[in-house]
Write an enzyme that holds these catalytic residues in place. Structure first.
Site, mmCIF file in Angstrom:
data_model
loop_
_atom_site.group_PDB
_atom_site.id
_atom_site.type_symbol
_atom_site.label_atom_id
_atom_site.label_comp_id
_atom_site.label_asym_id
_atom_site.label_seq_id
_atom_site.Cartn_x
_atom_site.Cartn_y
_atom_site.Cartn_z
ATOM 1 N N TYR A 128 7.058 40.024 29.667
ATOM 2 C CA TYR A 128 8.417 39.657 30.073
ATOM 3 C C TYR A 128 8.465 38.361 30.889
ATOM 4 O O TYR A 128 7.455 37.845 31.326
ATOM 5 C CB TYR A 128 9.155 40.796 30.758
ATOM 6 C CG TYR A 128 8.610 41.416 32.017
ATOM 7 C CD1 TYR A 128 8.961 42.723 32.332
ATOM 8 C CD2 TYR A 128 7.804 40.732 32.920
ATOM 9 C CE1 TYR A 128 8.516 43.326 33.493
ATOM 10 C CE2 TYR A 128 7.358 41.329 34.079
ATOM 11 C CZ TYR A 128 7.723 42.624 34.368
ATOM 12 O OH TYR A 128 7.279 43.201 35.528
ATOM 13 N N GLU A 129 9.699 37.858 31.024
ATOM 14 C CA GLU A 129 9.959 36.528 31.606
ATOM 15 C C GLU A 129 9.280 35.415 30.806
ATOM 16 O O GLU A 129 8.831 34.419 31.369
ATOM 17 C CB GLU A 129 9.545 36.475 33.085
ATOM 18 C CG GLU A 129 10.196 37.510 33.956
ATOM 19 C CD GLU A 129 11.707 37.565 33.795
ATOM 20 O OE1 GLU A 129 12.318 36.531 33.470
ATOM 21 O OE2 GLU A 129 12.277 38.653 33.972
ATOM 22 N N GLY A 130 9.213 35.585 29.521
ATOM 23 C CA GLY A 130 8.532 34.632 28.653
ATOM 24 C C GLY A 130 7.093 35.063 28.484
ATOM 25 O O GLY A 130 6.320 35.098 29.448
ATOM 26 N N MET A 186 19.482 40.608 35.468
ATOM 27 C CA MET A 186 19.757 39.542 34.506
ATOM 28 C C MET A 186 19.688 40.114 33.096
ATOM 29 O O MET A 186 18.814 40.919 32.779
ATOM 30 C CB MET A 186 18.818 38.352 34.675
ATOM 31 C CG MET A 186 17.350 38.591 34.498
ATOM 32 S SD MET A 186 16.470 37.014 34.644
ATOM 33 C CE MET A 186 14.764 37.554 34.595
#
Length: 567
Positions: free
Chosen positions: A425-427, A161
């Protein structure tokens, strides 16, 4: 030290802690019997221990590198990928009509966590593919599903992604990547993306990128973003990789850890892509993948915590120093305290992770709004507390090793380096906490209070046999409820955000006490009851200071001027 997948711990949690029997009782997951689940976990554990774990250290010492525009992966990683793919572990929760197993996310989360503990650098590759599989399954056209899903599920192709850009960071809406219609149903995608995990490899036939970009009529901000599937090689008429697309790996990031996982800077120059989901609906589609990844990243933290605990315990058992009954450091009070804290938080974070996955499964199987809301509420807690636990447990594990922990050869430091990014990461975990106190409390705190009702109901049931532990959990829950009411009553979101991180941690602390108390009831007189007593007496009280911090509001946090901060 040899890594051992904690299969028996998962069996206990599924049976006694997170209500997996409710999942197995649904029509959708009726085949997930105890025997089947045990067989799956055992087989996955064997693959993790025998195939993946031996790759962890070599991946750190022999990083992936870029050669003539192609990523060359660490020694043995190609064989590791094949073992993951051939075992069917990529498509555990994927739809059966495209070659997946259709298993509950609870089981997928367990297996992913074991893979993370065995070799996190390699586990990141299947996690990316799994997220893409879910996003395509929910949002892609039938034609894209039929072509891409079987190949992603089989591991023939891999997925990524692409969100972040150099100038945007966490502000995804500030992206500058563009997509222009080609007039034939495809789009020309142009832009640069950074931090692309497993953006390329030398073992898959194709690498499929999900890329966020803006159409010519896309409005500024997140509402104008669309999602595109952009493969490394354009499929030919037979669905096989054809000519190279107009994209490339510019460079690999030089990272603190996870050296075996190539993190790429990707350049798209009019690359051919296909729209996934509706025009300008890219964030909705990408959030499907991101929420999947957030649960997975929480599991990565738990997995590293497991591996770090095992290594610390092994060292403490063999290291001889000081006057103790065994002659080893394991009998020193402070070393034993550290090991107990590691094990207790490992249990708490794992229980929260599985409870979130179970709620996702119940939502999928029943469609009930309550299950969906519960899963959404638990996701930021599972992600943030799971990764914070991984970082803290890895750090304590290094401390158990003493000076030898600071020496790279022991391997204890690698856990600290590898796990550190998971809270980013991923927020980031700060973003997770802000999401919890804002978006997840748009219901006026209703879901939070339902969870707290369940905590107090269990505490009441536990009073006859465990009065002191039950009272401690009940009182902590009441304090959490008061803080929740205070947060919900704050009209200025800055007052919530200033205390969001301590509030999330306090909520996790109380949930941890709840699950430990549940374990004590299921294992009266056993080691889990003893561990629960340690957690509830020594670690749960942390919630007091956290909740006080959470209710202080924004004023004190902004008290120093910018000049005073710099002085």
């Amino acid at each position: 030290m040899t890594f051992r997948s904690p299969v028996s711990e998962y069996e206990f949690m599924l049976k006694h802690i997170v209500g997996f029997e409710e999942v197995a009782a649904t029509d959708l997951f009726a085949e997930a019997s105890d025997d089947m689940v045990t067989a799956i976990l055992t087989e996955a554990g064997k693959m993790c221990d025998e195939v993946m774990a031996p790759l962890e250290r070599p991946g750190d010492l022999n990083p992936a590198y870029l050669e003539n525009g192609v990523v060359r992966t660490s020694p043995g990683f190609a064989d590791g990928w094949r073992a993951i793919a051939e075992g069917g572990w990529l498509g555990m929760s994927a739809p059966q009509e495209h070659g997946g197993m259709g298993l509950p996310m609870t089981i997928t989360s367990a297996v992913n966590e074991m893979m993370s503990g065995a070799c996190l650098s390699l586990q990141l590759a299947p996690l990316m593919s799994q997220g893409q599989i879910e996003a395509l399954d929910h949002h892609a056209s039938d034609a894209l599903k039929e072509l891409y899903l079987p190949k992603l599920i089989s591991g023939e192709w891999t997925g990524t992604m692409n969100l972040t850009e150099p100038q945007a960071g966490s502000d995804v809406g500030a992206l500058s990547s563009k997509a222009v219609p080609n007039g034939d149903g495809t789009y020309a995608v142009t832009g640069q993306k950074i931090y692309i995990t497993w953006g390329d490899n030398d073992f898959a036939g194709n690498v499929c990128h999900l890329v966020l970009a803006r159409l010519p009529d896309g409005v500024p901000g997140t509402k104008g973003i669309s999602l595109f599937l952009v493969p490394k090689f354009l499929p030919d008429d037979n669905g096989n990789p054809g000519k190279a697309n107009s994209l490339k790996v510019v460079s690999l990031e030089h990272k603190l850890g996870l050296h075996g996982s190539p993190t790429c800077v990707m350049q798209y120059d009019g690359a051919t892509g296909w729209l996934v989901g509706a025009e300008h609906g890219g964030m909705a589609a990408m959030f499907t993948m991101m929420n999947n990844a957030r649960l997975g990243v929480g599991g990565q933290g738990v997995g590293i915590a497991e591996a770090a605990y095992q290594k610390a315990l092994a060292y403490a058992l063999e290291r001889k120093q000081g006057k103790t009954p065994s002659g080893g450091i394991v009998d020193h009070a402070d070393v034993r305290r550290m090991l107990m804290e590691m094990k207790a938080d490992l249990f708490a974070s794992r229980a929260i992770l599985l409870a979130c996955a179970q709620a996702i499964d119940m939502s999928t199987a029943t469609g009930e709004a309550d299950c969906k809301t519960r899963a959404a509420f638990l996701t930021p807690i599972a992600k943030a507390f799971g990764t914070d636990t991984g970082i803290r447990v890895a750090d304590i594990g290094l401390q158990v090793h003493g000076g030898m922990g600071f020496i790279e050869e022991t391997g204890a430091a690698q856990f600290c380096r590898d796990v550190r990014v998971t809270s980013i990461y991923e927020g980031t975990n700060g973003i997770q906490a802000m999401d919890l106190v804002a978006r997840k409390m748009m219901d006026g705190g209703e879901m939070a209070n339902r969870l707290m009702d369940e905590i107090e109901e269990l505490a009441e049931r536990a009073r006859p046999t465990h009065p002191n532990m039950a009272e401690a959990v009940w009182q902590a829950c009441e304090s959490l409820r008061e803080a929740t009411d205070w947060l919900v009553g704050q009209g200025d979101l800055q007052n919530r955000f200033a205390g969001a991180v301590p509030y999330l941690r306090a909520f996790a602390r109380v949930l941890g006490g709840h699950y430990h108390l549940m374990a004590a009831l299921a294992d009266k007189g056993g080691p889990r009851e003893k561990l629960a007593r340690f957690y509830i007496k020594r670690m749960l009280p942390e919630h007091v200071g956290l909740l006080q911090h959470a209710q202080e509001g924004i004023e004190g946090a902004m008290a120093l001027t910018l000049d005073e901060l710099a002085s």
